[in-house]
Structures are given as structure tokens and as C-alpha cells.
Design an enzyme around this catalytic site. Structure first.
Site, mmCIF file in Angstrom:
data_model
loop_
_atom_site.group_PDB
_atom_site.id
_atom_site.type_symbol
_atom_site.label_atom_id
_atom_site.label_comp_id
_atom_site.label_asym_id
_atom_site.label_seq_id
_atom_site.Cartn_x
_atom_site.Cartn_y
_atom_site.Cartn_z
ATOM 1 N N LEU A 73 0.927 -1.212 -0.141
ATOM 2 C CA LEU A 73 -0.306 0.096 0.072
ATOM 3 C C LEU A 73 1.072 1.150 -0.016
ATOM 4 O O LEU A 73 1.850 1.290 0.630
ATOM 5 C CB LEU A 73 -0.872 0.075 1.420
ATOM 6 C CG LEU A 73 -1.714 1.081 1.479
ATOM 7 C CD1 LEU A 73 -2.821 1.283 0.432
ATOM 8 C CD2 LEU A 73 -2.394 1.233 3.045
ATOM 9 N N CYS A 74 0.256 2.371 -0.786
ATOM 10 C CA CYS A 74 1.002 3.498 -0.665
ATOM 11 C C CYS A 74 -0.048 4.529 -0.876
ATOM 12 O O CYS A 74 -1.112 4.361 -0.686
ATOM 13 C CB CYS A 74 2.364 3.648 -1.664
ATOM 14 S SG CYS A 74 1.771 3.630 -3.287
ATOM 15 N N HIS A 75 0.381 5.812 -1.551
ATOM 16 C CA HIS A 75 -0.478 6.828 -1.481
ATOM 17 C C HIS A 75 -1.469 6.487 -2.771
ATOM 18 O O HIS A 75 -2.787 6.497 -2.600
ATOM 19 C CB HIS A 75 0.163 8.148 -1.997
ATOM 20 C CG HIS A 75 -0.667 9.379 -1.752
ATOM 21 N ND1 HIS A 75 -0.543 10.617 -2.384
ATOM 22 C CD2 HIS A 75 -1.711 9.447 -1.285
ATOM 23 C CE1 HIS A 75 -1.354 11.466 -2.191
ATOM 24 N NE2 HIS A 75 -2.429 10.873 -1.509
#
Length: 116
Positions: A73-75
Site C-alpha cells: 500500500l502507498c498513496h
């Protein structure tokens, strides 16, 4: 590489149970920077949430269990896709990218997660 949308996370978690070592939970690996984590974070429910900024992954990936399912998960999903690809190239087999990142998570799963 497989990508899932945040709305598909529960289905992925259910499927990941078959590949998760006894007594463990699938991992959501948040690869954002610490300031981003302070700005917006997800609540762990049915998974273990780990934070490992992308730049630290090459030095720290051996802290992860290769047999444990991992959703990155990231932005918005670009950094997490790179990390998922890196992990797969280093022997991790149960890895997915969360497409759209925490931004999509806020729209699809939990509107209380701040947008930035």
C-alpha cells in the site's frame, strides 16, 4: 503482478488465509513515508499492518516472511507496485499491489481516512 482494489481487500484476505502460516495474519505493507502515515492511516482489521518506507525495503525486506501473503500500500499505488515487484523478484510468492493506494482506500472502504 496482481493488483487489487481496496474494495477487493476482504476477498483477498479470505483467499490469503489458505496461504498464511498458522497463528499469523496476512500483511498490509504500507510503504509510504512517516509523514504520510501521520497524515492518513488505515485501521488493521483481519490483517497485520506493517510500515516500511519504500526506500528502506531493500535493506529490510528480509524481516518479512516469504510465505506470508503481503498486500503493498502507498498513496496512489505506484510505489507499492514497485515494492511488490521487488518482493516478487526476491522470492516472495503471495504478493499483491493495492491499486489506487490509500487514496482509493478512503473512497472505497473508509471515508474517515484523510485524503492528501
Amino acid at each position: 503482478m496482481i493488483s487489487i482494489h481496496p474494495a477487493q481487500l476482504q476477498d483477498w484476505l479470505k483467499a490469503a488465509e489458505a496461504h498464511t502460516p498458522p497463528g499469523a495474519l496476512p500483511i498490509v505493507l504500507d510503504v509510504r513515508e512517516p509523514w504520510e502515515l501521520q497524515t492518513a492511516s488505515v485501521k488493521a482489521s483481519g490483517f497485520q499492518l506493517l510500515h516500511m518506507p519504500m526506500r528502506s525495503v531493500p535493506a529490510r525486506y528480509l524481516e518479512l516472511d516469504r510465505s506470508q501473503p503481503i498486500a503493498c500500500l502507498c498513496h496512489h499505488g505506484a510505489r507499492s507496485a514497485q515494492v511488490a515487484h521487488f518482493l516478487m523478484n526476491n522470492g516472495f510468492t503471495e504478493v499483491v499491489n493495492i491499486h489506487g493506494g490509500i487514496n482509493a482506500w478512503s473512497h472505497e472502504l473508509d471515508p474517515t481516512v484523510a485524503l492528501y
